[in-house]
Design an enzyme around this catalytic site. Sequence first.
Site, mmCIF file in Angstrom:
data_model
loop_
_atom_site.group_PDB
_atom_site.id
_atom_site.type_symbol
_atom_site.label_atom_id
_atom_site.label_comp_id
_atom_site.label_asym_id
_atom_site.label_seq_id
_atom_site.Cartn_x
_atom_site.Cartn_y
_atom_site.Cartn_z
ATOM 1 N N ILE A 124 0.816 -1.224 0.000
ATOM 2 C CA ILE A 124 0.000 0.000 0.000
ATOM 3 C C ILE A 124 0.850 1.275 0.000
ATOM 4 C CG2 ILE A 124 -2.347 -0.513 0.823
ATOM 5 C CD1 ILE A 124 -1.208 0.122 3.679
ATOM 6 N N ASN A 145 13.992 -7.027 3.952
ATOM 7 C CA ASN A 145 14.602 -6.378 5.106
ATOM 8 C C ASN A 145 14.515 -7.377 6.240
ATOM 9 O OD1 ASN A 145 14.763 -3.954 3.562
ATOM 10 N ND2 ASN A 145 12.606 -3.549 4.032
ATOM 11 N N GLN A 157 13.143 -3.857 8.618
ATOM 12 C CA GLN A 157 11.936 -4.697 8.656
ATOM 13 C C GLN A 157 10.946 -4.088 9.640
ATOM 14 O OE1 GLN A 157 12.564 -8.890 9.490
ATOM 15 N NE2 GLN A 157 10.381 -9.358 9.366
ATOM 16 N N HIS A 180 8.695 -11.609 4.731
ATOM 17 C CA HIS A 180 8.125 -11.214 3.438
ATOM 18 C C HIS A 180 9.224 -10.782 2.480
ATOM 19 C CE1 HIS A 180 8.156 -7.714 6.117
ATOM 20 N NE2 HIS A 180 8.446 -6.993 5.043
ATOM 21 N N HIS A 216 10.047 -8.467 -0.916
ATOM 22 C CA HIS A 216 9.585 -7.363 -1.763
ATOM 23 C C HIS A 216 9.966 -7.634 -3.217
ATOM 24 C CE1 HIS A 216 8.834 -4.319 1.485
ATOM 25 N NE2 HIS A 216 9.705 -5.065 2.141
HETATM 26 P P1 AMP Z 1 9.150 -4.103 5.614
HETATM 27 O O1 AMP Z 1 9.417 -2.651 5.778
HETATM 28 O O2 AMP Z 1 10.200 -4.869 4.875
HETATM 29 O O3 AMP Z 1 8.755 -4.749 6.920
HETATM 30 O O4 AMP Z 1 7.897 -4.209 4.650
HETATM 31 C C1 AMP Z 1 6.592 -4.095 5.066
HETATM 32 C C2 AMP Z 1 5.837 -3.558 3.882
HETATM 33 O O5 AMP Z 1 4.467 -3.780 4.082
HETATM 34 C C3 AMP Z 1 6.048 -2.061 3.675
HETATM 35 O O6 AMP Z 1 6.562 -1.848 2.378
HETATM 36 C C4 AMP Z 1 4.641 -1.479 3.851
HETATM 37 O O7 AMP Z 1 4.398 -0.443 2.957
HETATM 38 C C5 AMP Z 1 3.758 -2.669 3.589
HETATM 39 N N1 AMP Z 1 2.497 -2.675 4.274
HETATM 40 C C6 AMP Z 1 2.270 -2.375 5.568
HETATM 41 N N2 AMP Z 1 0.956 -2.527 5.863
HETATM 42 C C7 AMP Z 1 0.360 -2.945 4.720
HETATM 43 C C8 AMP Z 1 -0.987 -3.270 4.367
HETATM 44 N N3 AMP Z 1 -1.989 -3.203 5.253
HETATM 45 N N4 AMP Z 1 -1.230 -3.648 3.089
HETATM 46 C C9 AMP Z 1 -0.237 -3.706 2.195
HETATM 47 N N5 AMP Z 1 1.045 -3.437 2.463
HETATM 48 C C10 AMP Z 1 1.334 -3.032 3.706
#
Ligand code: AMP
Length: 141
Positions: free
Chosen positions: A34, A89, A96, A102, A104
């Site tokens: 998002i 991350n 992270q 997860h 990316h």
């Molecule tokens: P990280 O920073 O590697 O932990 O990645 C988490 C990712 O999840 C980030 O890029 C956020 O933008 C994304 N994110 C967080 N909440 C949501 C959500 N509800 N729906 C989709 N993506 C999300």
Amino acid sequence: EAMYMECIFCKIISGSIPSYKVYEDELVFAFLDIYPCSEGHTVVLPKKHIERFTDLDVKDASDLFASVHKISKVVSKTFDLHGMNIGMNVGEVAGQSVPHVHVHIIPRKEGDNGGSMHSIVETNPDTGNLADLAKKVRESF
Ligand code: AMP
Ligand code: ZN
């Protein structure tokens, strides 16, 4: 391990929080980020709640990367990409923000002004000791 009520990604998998789902099977779930870095930015996660990549067993890690491989090809085709950055991350220190493993998939196009893996961190470490460092790692397996 199965599901954490407080985990936002577990909630997305269970459907209690909506997401822009792009793929799902018995082992993994993928949705559009998002807060995308670029159009089509996709996040792929194992359904099992595990915090860190390094805490996955080899089977779960392999399954995750098989899915990343499959999904990245489809994302690339769908958005006519010229390339991608694929990565994760691992740990708060590495950025992270959600403690559920997860990967990316970040779409790249010519002229997008993005960087490479080398733009993540630059601590200018010593390079005179690479032989020693490599040996140290080899001996740690
Ligand atoms: P990280 O920073 O590697 O932990 O990645 C988490 C990712 O999840 C980030 O890029 C956020 O933008 C994304 N994110 C967080 N909440 C949501 C959500 N509800 N729906 C989709 N993506 C999300
Ligand atoms: Zn979770």
